[in-house]
Write an enzyme that holds these catalytic residues in place. Structure first.
Site, PDB file in Angstrom:
ATOM      1  N   THR A  61      -5.247  -4.079  -6.714  1.00 18.13           N
ATOM      2  CA  THR A  61      -6.394  -4.219  -7.803  1.00 18.13           C
ATOM      3  C   THR A  61      -6.389  -3.047  -8.920  1.00 18.13           C
ATOM      4  O   THR A  61      -7.499  -2.174  -9.041  1.00 18.13           O
ATOM      5  CB  THR A  61      -7.628  -4.161  -7.041  1.00 18.13           C
ATOM      6  OG1 THR A  61      -8.083  -2.983  -6.271  1.00 18.13           O
ATOM      7  CG2 THR A  61      -7.920  -5.450  -6.205  1.00 18.13           C
ATOM      8  N   GLU A 113     -10.556   0.423   3.037  1.00 14.62           N
ATOM      9  CA  GLU A 113      -9.480   1.324   3.521  1.00 14.62           C
ATOM     10  C   GLU A 113      -9.886   2.744   3.149  1.00 14.62           C
ATOM     11  O   GLU A 113      -9.851   2.898   1.941  1.00 14.62           O
ATOM     12  CB  GLU A 113      -8.089   0.764   3.339  1.00 14.62           C
ATOM     13  CG  GLU A 113      -7.007   1.704   3.747  1.00 14.62           C
ATOM     14  CD  GLU A 113      -7.216   1.905   5.338  1.00 14.62           C
ATOM     15  OE1 GLU A 113      -7.046   1.003   6.108  1.00 14.62           O
ATOM     16  OE2 GLU A 113      -7.208   3.049   5.851  1.00 14.62           O
ATOM     17  N   LEU A 158      -7.800   5.354   4.016  1.00 12.68           N
ATOM     18  CA  LEU A 158      -6.643   6.339   4.334  1.00 12.68           C
ATOM     19  C   LEU A 158      -6.234   7.295   3.085  1.00 12.68           C
ATOM     20  O   LEU A 158      -6.514   6.878   2.115  1.00 12.68           O
ATOM     21  CB  LEU A 158      -5.376   5.380   4.852  1.00 12.68           C
ATOM     22  CG  LEU A 158      -4.631   4.559   3.798  1.00 12.68           C
ATOM     23  CD1 LEU A 158      -3.527   5.181   2.877  1.00 12.68           C
ATOM     24  CD2 LEU A 158      -3.651   3.559   4.527  1.00 12.68           C
ATOM     25  N   ARG A 159      -5.573   8.416   3.579  1.00 10.80           N
ATOM     26  CA  ARG A 159      -5.240   9.331   2.267  1.00 10.80           C
ATOM     27  C   ARG A 159      -3.673   9.136   2.368  1.00 10.80           C
ATOM     28  O   ARG A 159      -2.946   9.093   3.274  1.00 10.80           O
ATOM     29  CB  ARG A 159      -5.540  10.738   3.008  1.00 10.80           C
ATOM     30  CG  ARG A 159      -7.012  11.124   3.236  1.00 10.80           C
ATOM     31  CD  ARG A 159      -7.289  12.359   3.955  1.00 10.80           C
ATOM     32  NE  ARG A 159      -6.506  12.280   5.290  1.00 10.80           N
ATOM     33  CZ  ARG A 159      -6.234  13.242   6.236  1.00 10.80           C
ATOM     34  NH1 ARG A 159      -6.712  14.510   5.572  1.00 10.80           N
ATOM     35  NH2 ARG A 159      -5.817  12.881   7.281  1.00 10.80           N
ATOM     36  N   LYS A 196     -17.196   1.752  -0.046  1.00  8.56           N
ATOM     37  CA  LYS A 196     -15.868   2.288  -0.571  1.00  8.56           C
ATOM     38  C   LYS A 196     -15.935   2.912  -1.971  1.00  8.56           C
ATOM     39  O   LYS A 196     -15.373   3.897  -2.232  1.00  8.56           O
ATOM     40  CB  LYS A 196     -14.986   0.799  -0.579  1.00  8.56           C
ATOM     41  CG  LYS A 196     -13.487   1.210  -0.994  1.00  8.56           C
ATOM     42  CD  LYS A 196     -12.881   2.433  -0.409  1.00  8.56           C
ATOM     43  CE  LYS A 196     -11.588   2.740  -1.016  1.00  8.56           C
ATOM     44  NZ  LYS A 196     -10.939   3.935  -0.477  1.00  8.56           N
ATOM     45  N   CYS A 254      -5.585   5.342  -6.654  1.00  6.70           N
ATOM     46  CA  CYS A 254      -7.033   4.912  -6.265  1.00  6.70           C
ATOM     47  C   CYS A 254      -8.178   5.797  -7.043  1.00  6.70           C
ATOM     48  O   CYS A 254      -8.642   4.801  -7.700  1.00  6.70           O
ATOM     49  CB  CYS A 254      -7.292   5.258  -4.754  1.00  6.70           C
ATOM     50  SG  CYS A 254      -6.144   4.317  -3.540  1.00  6.70           S
ATOM     51  N   LYS A 261      -9.052   4.981 -10.843  1.00  6.28           N
ATOM     52  CA  LYS A 261      -9.397   3.467 -11.320  1.00  6.28           C
ATOM     53  C   LYS A 261     -10.657   3.162 -10.581  1.00  6.28           C
ATOM     54  O   LYS A 261     -11.513   2.535 -11.027  1.00  6.28           O
ATOM     55  CB  LYS A 261      -8.281   2.618 -10.780  1.00  6.28           C
ATOM     56  CG  LYS A 261      -8.093   2.024  -9.345  1.00  6.28           C
ATOM     57  CD  LYS A 261      -7.021   1.088  -9.269  1.00  6.28           C
ATOM     58  CE  LYS A 261      -6.865   1.035  -7.798  1.00  6.28           C
ATOM     59  NZ  LYS A 261      -7.850   0.197  -6.976  1.00  6.28           N
ATOM     60  N   LYS A 296       0.163  14.094  -5.759  1.00  2.56           N
ATOM     61  CA  LYS A 296      -0.237  15.314  -4.588  1.00  2.56           C
ATOM     62  C   LYS A 296       0.758  15.394  -3.849  1.00  2.56           C
ATOM     63  O   LYS A 296       1.647  14.771  -3.771  1.00  2.56           O
ATOM     64  CB  LYS A 296      -1.866  14.926  -4.160  1.00  2.56           C
ATOM     65  CG  LYS A 296      -1.607  13.810  -3.058  1.00  2.56           C
ATOM     66  CD  LYS A 296      -2.710  13.603  -2.497  1.00  2.56           C
ATOM     67  CE  LYS A 296      -2.682  12.318  -1.486  1.00  2.56           C
ATOM     68  NZ  LYS A 296      -3.777  12.182  -0.403  1.00  2.56           N
TER      69      LYS A 296
HETATM   70  N1  LIG Z   1      -2.581   3.552  -1.629  1.00  4.90           N
HETATM   71  C1  LIG Z   1      -3.577   3.718  -0.918  1.00  4.90           C
HETATM   72  O1  LIG Z   1      -3.690   4.912  -0.323  1.00  4.90           O
HETATM   73  C2  LIG Z   1      -4.846   3.029  -0.814  1.00  4.90           C
HETATM   74  C3  LIG Z   1      -5.884   3.520  -0.212  1.00  4.90           C
HETATM   75  C4  LIG Z   1      -7.316   2.591   0.213  1.00  4.90           C
HETATM   76  C5  LIG Z   1      -7.159   1.484  -0.659  1.00  4.90           C
HETATM   77  N2  LIG Z   1      -6.441   1.224  -1.455  1.00  4.90           N
HETATM   78  C6  LIG Z   1      -6.375  -0.052  -2.037  1.00  4.90           C
HETATM   79  O2  LIG Z   1      -5.496  -1.076  -1.642  1.00  4.90           O
HETATM   80  C7  LIG Z   1      -4.924  -2.089  -2.576  1.00  4.90           C
HETATM   81  C8  LIG Z   1      -3.406  -1.765  -2.668  1.00  4.90           C
HETATM   82  O3  LIG Z   1      -3.117  -0.564  -3.071  1.00  4.90           O
HETATM   83  P1  LIG Z   1      -1.593   0.068  -3.109  1.00  4.90           P
HETATM   84  O4  LIG Z   1      -1.646   1.338  -3.414  1.00  4.90           O
HETATM   85  O5  LIG Z   1      -0.944  -0.265  -1.583  1.00  4.90           O
HETATM   86  O6  LIG Z   1      -0.913  -0.807  -4.203  1.00  4.90           O
HETATM   87  P2  LIG Z   1       0.749  -1.154  -4.351  1.00  4.90           P
HETATM   88  O7  LIG Z   1       0.778  -1.558  -5.940  1.00  4.90           O
HETATM   89  O8  LIG Z   1       1.352   0.140  -3.727  1.00  4.90           O
HETATM   90  O9  LIG Z   1       0.964  -2.230  -3.409  1.00  4.90           O
HETATM   91  C9  LIG Z   1       0.355  -3.731  -3.750  1.00  4.90           C
HETATM   92  C10 LIG Z   1       1.492  -4.566  -3.109  1.00  4.90           C
HETATM   93  O10 LIG Z   1       1.054  -5.911  -3.191  1.00  4.90           O
HETATM   94  C11 LIG Z   1       2.503  -6.577  -3.415  1.00  4.90           C
HETATM   95  N3  LIG Z   1       2.065  -8.114  -3.935  1.00  4.90           N
HETATM   96  C12 LIG Z   1       1.170  -8.216  -5.212  1.00  4.90           C
HETATM   97  N4  LIG Z   1       0.669  -9.745  -5.099  1.00  4.90           N
HETATM   98  C13 LIG Z   1       1.171 -10.305  -4.042  1.00  4.90           C
HETATM   99  C14 LIG Z   1       1.281 -11.390  -3.204  1.00  4.90           C
HETATM  100  N5  LIG Z   1       0.809 -12.448  -4.011  1.00  4.90           N
HETATM  101  N6  LIG Z   1       2.071 -11.663  -2.264  1.00  4.90           N
HETATM  102  C15 LIG Z   1       2.531 -10.562  -1.620  1.00  4.90           C
HETATM  103  N7  LIG Z   1       2.406  -9.261  -2.106  1.00  4.90           N
HETATM  104  C16 LIG Z   1       1.934  -9.094  -3.240  1.00  4.90           C
HETATM  105  C17 LIG Z   1       2.992  -5.789  -4.658  1.00  4.90           C
HETATM  106  O11 LIG Z   1       4.314  -6.335  -5.019  1.00  4.90           O
HETATM  107  C18 LIG Z   1       2.752  -4.551  -3.912  1.00  4.90           C
HETATM  108  O12 LIG Z   1       3.977  -4.187  -3.311  1.00  4.90           O
HETATM  109  C19 LIG Z   1      -5.559  -1.412  -3.911  1.00  4.90           C
HETATM  110  O13 LIG Z   1      -6.720  -2.312  -3.968  1.00  4.90           O
HETATM  111  C20 LIG Z   1      -5.971   0.123  -3.666  1.00  4.90           C
HETATM  112  O14 LIG Z   1      -6.972   0.494  -4.371  1.00  4.90           O
HETATM  113  C21 LIG Z   1      -4.882   1.892  -1.702  1.00  4.90           C
END
Ligand SMILES: NC(=O)c1ccc[n+]([C@@H]2O[C@H](COP(=O)([O-])OP(=O)(O)OC[C@H]3O[C@@H](n4cnc5c(N)ncnc54)[C@H](O)[C@@H]3O)[C@@H](O)[C@H]2O)c1
Length: 453
Positions: free
Chosen positions: A86, A151, A153-154, A207, A263, A266, A326
């Site tokens: 997102t 979620e 997680l760190r 969140k 995270c 944004k 980080k």
């Molecule tokens: N990264 C973190 O540590 C973390 C922690 C808590 C919350 N979040 C939240 O989790 C969400 C994902 O974050 P992220 O860091 O993993 O992002 P990311 O960009 O690493 O992963 C998102 C994945 O989704 C895939 N994707 C997009 N559309 C798709 C579809 N239609 N079908 C299948 N796969 C698809 C993308 O190719 C990408 O690999 C965000 O909303 C973020 O704010 C992330």
């Protein structure tokens, strides 16, 4: 249970692995064919501790599979986790939810049996209600529940935090959905971890409130670092002393160049904007100040580097240690370290970047920046050494100061993460500069840093 994880990035891939480790049959859906292929062969597409081992284990056992085909997940799973991105829209203050809506628009009409859809992506207040309308409009069967399960997680601890979270939050509206959540997290709940069952709107608020509070803490100590710099006080001592009070704590209270990553930047931007829309003007103003403080950190770090060097940085070779946002991750999204490398370059300095996990990513993302494959490549000929990411290889390796001393031309260390143990550097003749602290000079060499070159 049979579960799917849709979107296998930094959140989804470790979550899929953790679900397999908890004993579930898991199918991961990933749109990016290269990433999906890597995951299918048990190869981690990014650096995350413990992730490669568990990925290989469960891909090998057959309990974890990956596909690009959503229909396979629709047919297979009784519970679907949504973990797609997102990101912020171009306006810089609202989430682009097209990946979430896109998945639901495709998935929901394929569902033939009652099931639970569990959102883990970070969203703003009011999004679950909008997503529920997609389900209501497209469902061809009854009994499709939508749950929001934010979620916490760190990155760098993703596996540990997924397997042993400090809490589980579920926003839901039916007893069937609650039962499904209790079942999928049963091994974790059995260890006494609290599951907070609430409404979707409260889960959305929890969140956003959690991530923004982390930003508040980081910016608070960073603002104090600025103030300490004005009076020659030591912000590390301040953070230590105030953190002993358990109402304040030490976590998240190390001064540095600010928060970054996929995270926090944004999430606070979207939350403060949403608070403004909702009429919560004072909360919005508080979070806007927090963002202002964060934005000023990189410029403050450049000032410190210039002060430490004792002059303008034009043409100065800089060993630039660290690029990821980080330590513990190869993630470069909104990395303050990369922003600092850019700012130094704009000042005419010549940073050579080394990072233990993120060099390949920097080369791909920013071919204009100069990288070294080994730390020696960055150190050789440097007049200033900047520690931009707090990897233990830079902050805790007692042999690094001597190695750096043998290769670099200057003896000026600027640690913009305030994480280095200064003594070994001082013992090797280095001048150590950190944000919001008096500079430390080697006892045996009371010559100012500017005269050491
Ligand atoms: N990264 C973190 O540590 C973390 C922690 C808590 C919350 N979040 C939240 O989790 C969400 C994902 O974050 P992220 O860091 O993993 O992002 P990311 O960009 O690493 O992963 C998102 C994945 O989704 C895939 N994707 C997009 N559309 C798709 C579809 N239609 N079908 C299948 N796969 C698809 C993308 O190719 C990408 O690999 C965000 O909303 C973020 O704010 C992330």
């Amino acid at each position: 249970m049979r579960v799917s994880v849709i979107g296998c990035g930094h959140l989804g891939a470790p979550h899929a692995v953790a679900m397999a480790e908890l004993g579930h049959e898991v199918i991961g859906v990933e749109l990016d064919a290269d990433k999906c292929r890597a995951l299918s062969t048990g190869a981690a597409p990014f650096y995350e501790a413990e992730f490669p081992e568990l990925l290989a284990k469960h891909v090998g056992s057959g309990r974890l599979r990956f596909t690009t085909d959503l229909a396979r997940a629709a047919e297979f799973a009784e519970l679907h986790f949504l973990a797609v991105g997102t990101p912020l829209r171009e306006d810089g203050r609202t989430y682009d939810t097209r990946y979430l809506t896109g998945v639901l628009e495709s998935l929901v009409p394929m569902l033939r049996e009652p099931c639970t859809i569990v959102g883990k992506s970070t969203i703003t207040i009011g999004t679950v209600a909008a997503l529920q309308q997609i389900i209501d409009a497209r469902a061809e069967t009854d009994g499709i529940d939508l749950v929001w399960n934010p979620e916490f997680l760190r990155e760098g601890h993703a596996i540990q935090d997924s397997l042993s979270p400090d809490r589980i939050v579920v926003g839901l509206s039916s007893t069937a959905a609650q039962k499904a959540m209790e079942e999928v997290y049963a091994p974790i709940l059995a260890r006494g971890v609290e599951m907070i069952v609430t409404t979707p709107a409260t889960a959305e608020m929890i969140k956003s409130a959690a991530n923004s509070f982390l930003c508040v803490k980081i910016s608070y100590i960073n603002a104090l670092a600025e103030a300490c710099g004005l009076i020659d006080a030591d912000v590390n001592a301040v953070a230590h002393a105030i953190g002993i009070d358990e109402r304040i704590g030490h976590a998240g209270m190390r001064p540095g160049i600010g928060y970054g990553g996929g995270c926090l930047p944004k999430d606070i931007a979207a939350f403060s904007h949403r608070l403004g829309q909702l009429g919560a003007g004072r909360a919005q103003a508080l979070l806007e100040s927090v963002q202002d403080i964060n934005s000023a950190r990189v410029a403050g770090a450049v000032d410190l580097i210039e002060q430490a060097y004792g002059g303008l940085l034009a043409g100065v070779p800089v060993a630039f240690l660290g690029a990821s946002f980080k330590a513990g991750t190869s993630d470069l999204r909104y990395s303050p370290a990369l922003a600092l490398a850019d700012r130094l370059t704009a000042h005419g300095a010549r940073p050579v970047i080394y990072d233990p996990q993120a060099v390949a990513g920097v080369r791909q993302l920013r071919p204009d920046l100069i990288c070294a494959d080994v730390v020696e490549g960055a150190l050789t000929g440097a007049e200033v050494v900047v520690i931009a990411t707090e990897w233990p290889q830079f902050t805790r390796d007692a042999k690094l100061p001597a190695k750096a001393g043998a290769l670099a031309r200057g003896r000026v260390l600027v640690d913009v993460r305030n994480a280095v143990e200064a003594d070994p550097w001082l013992a090797n003749g280095w001048h150590v500069w950190q944000l919001g602290r008096p500079a430390q000079h080697p006892e045996c060499d009371p010559v100012p840093a500017s005269a050491c070159r």
